[in-house]
Design a protein around this motif. Structure first.
Motif, PDB file in Angstrom:
ATOM      1  N   ALA A 165      27.962  38.348 -43.729  1.00  9.14           N
ATOM      2  CA  ALA A 165      26.569  38.716 -43.472  1.00  9.14           C
ATOM      3  C   ALA A 165      25.698  37.476 -43.272  1.00  9.14           C
ATOM      4  N   LEU A 166      25.851  36.495 -44.129  1.00  9.12           N
ATOM      5  CA  LEU A 166      25.035  35.288 -44.001  1.00  9.12           C
ATOM      6  C   LEU A 166      25.386  34.510 -42.740  1.00  9.12           C
ATOM      7  N   MET A 167      26.646  34.541 -42.338  1.00 10.89           N
ATOM      8  CA  MET A 167      27.024  33.866 -41.102  1.00 10.89           C
ATOM      9  C   MET A 167      26.354  34.521 -39.902  1.00 10.89           C
ATOM     10  N   GLU A 168      26.300  35.838 -39.897  1.00 13.05           N
ATOM     11  CA  GLU A 168      25.610  36.535 -38.817  1.00 13.05           C
ATOM     12  C   GLU A 168      24.128  36.212 -38.816  1.00 13.05           C
ATOM     13  N   TYR A 169      23.547  36.175 -39.999  1.00 14.25           N
ATOM     14  CA  TYR A 169      22.102  35.945 -40.084  1.00 14.25           C
ATOM     15  C   TYR A 169      21.728  34.534 -39.642  1.00 14.25           C
ATOM     16  N   HIS A 170      22.484  33.536 -40.108  1.00 15.31           N
ATOM     17  CA  HIS A 170      22.115  32.151 -39.823  1.00 15.31           C
ATOM     18  C   HIS A 170      22.574  31.684 -38.445  1.00 15.31           C
ATOM     19  N   CYS A 171      23.645  32.273 -37.908  1.00 11.36           N
ATOM     20  CA  CYS A 171      24.165  31.804 -36.621  1.00 11.36           C
ATOM     21  C   CYS A 171      23.614  32.595 -35.436  1.00 11.36           C
TER      22      CYS A 171
END
Length: 834
Positions: free
Chosen positions: A501-507
């Motif tokens: 989830a954080l990878m999707e949000y930040h990238c």
């Protein structure tokens, strides 16, 4: 037999008996082996490859049978598991040295085993074979090349001294029919002697003496020059040999005096996977210290001798990874050093060998992946990750089976088939994406052990690293594909969903995709407090108050109060800071119902604090003053503890001493400085251990004294004395600051004036505190009175200038002015020392 050996190429180093190359040893008739014990041991070792006793029985069974086929099967299996076991290699080759028609097989094994070998014993065995089949004077050059090849591989080993001596004797026995041949022989001997006396060999002094005699016989005048030029290198080698005698005795157990013979029980050190006990960690520490010592170039080789230095260190690392085969840290050190000298291919080979020995090693697999990613070999990276994940998955299957078996035996695994079906449905997030909470009811959850849970986290870590690689090397689509593949498997832990989830949000900046991934994780991990807390924090960071409030309300009642405190604290901080007055009052009332033992002032103070700024606690409750008093008490305790420790050390050094000393030690032990729960100077690994022995001059790591306030966590402990909350510790608002104890704890008896220890000068206290513990001394014991009389009656010559008077002792236990806490005592202007 005329056998030619060349050292220029690897395939030409081994003597080949050309007269026997056409004979096939497999043509001989062999009787059918008995399958009972041999086959059962073979099957057992396939399942338990680290059973060293079974390996010994397996080899003994093959040896006793006398069947070549069984012997080859047994040794091939053993050398696949332990590819560098020199005694097994020697015993294996020995079976083909009894008949001339099997010499070709022995030579093939020599070619296979000698490549990169670190064994002096194997090289010695090889040279014996070479000299055995090359007895004709015309083949002397073949023997010479074999010696050069062997010494080039292991000549830097301290145990190779006899090989150097044999080589010198071989050269010395050579013919000298002409002046030219005599000169060539003399030059070869001088070169060999010169190489040998600069290596810390066990027979170094004997070689030096022989070399001196050799030069003296040739010419006394030139002998002095040669010996003078080599003397510094020889003396340095002697010094290094003394250091090696400190490092190596515990690293290399003594080898058998004789080589294994056919028919003998195989007996050699076979390493096993570590359990990281204290002794094993100490053994690894000794190896690391030794390897770092060799890397430091103790022989002080110059830049022109860099090749010899690298050869020496490489040999040491080859020996290290043989002895410590199942310690990935040693393999990684070998890889790092080899890579640092620019040998990338050899470094990659070391990593591959290390992974073959330790397929589940994280450091070796990650290092190899990092290496091939740096070369842009993306397809190889995918294969490496898949292979690593397969190994971890197999280990998890074994642990899960063991946990299920233990649960079945204990009657804990009673899930019905319907429950298991429901659990399988819950593991498909796409079928219930909109659902916030689908409890995981698979049988594996009900019997999950602590080790299994930890392994699942590590398994999720590898998937997360795999997703990172896909994102940075191939883009977001690749990381999404890897995440989707991970979700379709089992043994998922919540960290994988948060990372995705954080990878999707930040990238990609897509909040909706990140939120949906968190929601998918809730289907499986709604009972994981940490996951819910992370999800709640993520929604708060997005300023998504509605979904954050909905998440909090849906999950808060599913946790018992002792587990839900972190969620209440996190949501209360948000409500108190950003919500309206009525909502804050309502939440405070609910928290008082959940945690009735919390003092009301605690929640009120939380509403009017920010970060670590808590003026109510500091000023109105008096915590700031209590903290200062506690710090002063700790400083006083440090000084008194250092003095008491020095007094106790002095009493223990003096042995029985007088009655007052022993009585003082006993009182100190009874007063909380012994080995009890609040142990002071002697707390640690064993009796007699003091603080400050690590070089910090009396300010080492200490246990918390009774007078010290209990440590508070980052969010401050507000619990009262009623035993609620985190362990029922004393809260900040549970009692006035005057109740904070000073000096010694209440459970200790006060020390009477006449029983107080004598205050020693600070310099003497520091010196006594640096002395090693009495239980570390294993030498002769001297009588204290005799030593004191010796010092008292000793005649010490005076200096030309009068000595400076000793400085007066200072209060507070501080060292004298010329004392440096980091460098020890310093000399004063007249050269006197404290």
């Amino acid at each position: 037999m005329n056998v030619q050996v060349k050292t220029e190429t690897q395939d030409d180093v081994f003597p080949v008996n050309s007269s026997n190359t056409n004979e096939n040893p497999n043509d001989q008739v062999e009787r059918v082996p008995s399958p009972t014990e041999f086959d059962s041991l073979n099957a057992h070792l396939q399942e338990h490859p680290f059973d060293t006793e079974a390996w010994r029985r397996f080899i003994a069974c093959a040896e006793d049978s006398g069947e070549t086929k069984m012997i080859r099967t047994a040794y091939e299996a053993l050398l696949k598991q332990y590819p560098n076991s020199w005694s097994a290699q020697i015993a294996y080759i020995n079976h083909f040295l009894n008949k001339p028609n099997t010499f070709k097989l022995a030579e093939d094994l020599f070619k296979r085993f000698l490549r990169g070998s670190s064994s002096v014993e194997l090289m010695r065995f090889y040279l014996t074979y070479v000299r055995r089949i090359n007895t004709d004077p015309a083949t002397r050059d073949t023997v010479r090349k074999a010696y050069e090849f062997a010494l080039g591989l292991v000549g830097q080993d301290r145990d190779s001294g006899d090989m150097w001596a044999d080589y010198i004797n071989f050269l010395n026995a050579g013919p000298a029919d002409s002046t030219w041949e005599g000169q060539q022989k003399m030059d070869a001997l001088r070169r060999t002697y010169t190489r040998a006396v600069q290596i810390p060999l066990d027979n170094l002094e004997k070689l030096w003496s022989d070399y001196e005699s050799f030069e003296t016989r040739l010419n006394r005048i030139t002998a002095k020059k040669f010996m003078s030029d080599l003397s510094p290198a020889y003396m340095q080698a002697r010094a290094v040999l003394r250091e090696l005698n400190k490092h190596t005795p515990h690293l290399f157990p003594p080898a058998s005096a004789t080589s294994p013979q056919p028919g003998q029980l195989f007996d050699h050190h076979l390493p096993t996977p570590p359990s990281f006990t204290m002794s094993e960690r100490q053994h690894v520490g000794r190896w690391k210290a030794y390897l770092k010592y060799e890397e430091s170039n103790p022989l002080m080789m110059e830049e022109k001798d860099k090749a010899n230095l690298h050869s020496r260190i490489s040999l040491v690392y080859r020996k290290a990874v043989v002895r410590m085969r199942y310690f990935p840290e040693i393999w990684f050190m070998s890889y790092s050093w080899t890579s640092s000298i620019g040998k990338e291919e050899e470094a990659a080979s070391i990593l591959k060998s290390g992974i073959e020995a330790n397929p589940a090693s994280f450091i070796l697999n990650f290092a190899y992946i990092d290496l091939i990613e740096s070369k842009k070999e993306l397809e190889e990276v995918h294969k490496a990750y898949e292979k690593f994940l397969d190994v971890l998955r197999e280990n998890l299957d074994v642990l899960q089976a063991e946990a299920d078996k233990a649960a079945d035996g204990a009657g804990l695994n009673g899930d019905s088939e319907a429950d298991k079906t429901e659990g399988n449905k819950a593991h498909n997030p796409e079928d219930s994406m909109a659902s916030f909470m689908v409890p995981s009811s698979t049988s594996s959850d009900s019997v999950e052990t602590d080790e299994l849970k930890e392994r699942k986290k590590e398994y999720a870590l590898v998937w997360i690293m795999y997703m990172r690689f896909g994102r940075r090397a191939e883009g977001v689509k690749s990381s999404r594909a890897i995440f989707g593949k991970a979700r379709r498997g089992k043994y998922l832990h919540w960290e994988l969903y948060e990372a995705g989830a954080l990878m999707e949000y930040h990238c990609s900046g897509d909040k909706d995709v990140a939120t949906r991934i968190f929601d998918l994780g809730m289907n499986l991990h709604a009972k994981e407090k940490d996951y819910v807390l992370r999800y709640l924090g993520f929604l708060i960071s997005l300023n998504d108050e509605n979904n954050a409030r909905a998440l909090f309300e849906r999950v808060i009642n599913t946790f018992p109060p002792e587990q839900s405190r972190a969620l209440w604290e996190r949501w209360s901080r948000y409500e108190f800071q950003y919500s309206d007055y009525e909502a804050a009052q309502k939440l405070e009332k609910r928290m008082m119902e959940i945690f009735p033992n919390d003092p009301p002032i605690k929640r009120f103070a939380q509403r009017y604090s920010y970060l670590s700024i808590d003026a109510i606690a500091s000023r109105d409750i008096g915590v700031a003053m209590a903290k200062k008093e506690a710090q002063l008490a700790q400083l006083k305790d440090k000084e008194s503890n250092r003095t008491l420790g020095a007094t106790a050390s002095l009493a223990s050094i003096n042995g029985s001493g007088n009655g007052s000393s022993s009585g003082s030690l006993k009182r100190q032990a009874d007063d909380g400085f012994g080995s009890g729960p609040s142990a002071g100077p002697f707390s640690g690994a064993g009796p007699g251990r003091r603080r400050g022995v690590d070089g910090d001059h009396g300010h080492g790591n200490k246990r918390q004294r009774a007078s010290s306030p209990p440590p508070r966590d980052r969010d401050r402990d507000w619990e009262g004395s009623g035993g609620s909350g985190r362990g029922g510790r004393r809260g900040r608002f549970s009692s006035p600051p005057g109740d904070i104890p000073k000096g010694r704890g209440k459970h200790q008896e006060p020390v009477k004036d006449e029983e107080k220890p004598v205050q020693l000068p600070s310099a003497l206290s520091w010196f006594i505190g640096q002395l090693p513990a009495p239980n570390t001394f294993d030498g002769p014991v001297f009588r204290t009175d005799d030593l004191m009389n010796l010092f008292r009656n000793a005649v010490i010559p005076s200096t030309t200038k009068p000595k400076s008077p000793p400085p007066p002792a200072r209060s507070g236990g501080r060292p004298p002015p010329d004392y440096s806490p980091y460098q020890g005592p310093r000399s004063n202007s007249r050269g006197a020392r404290y």
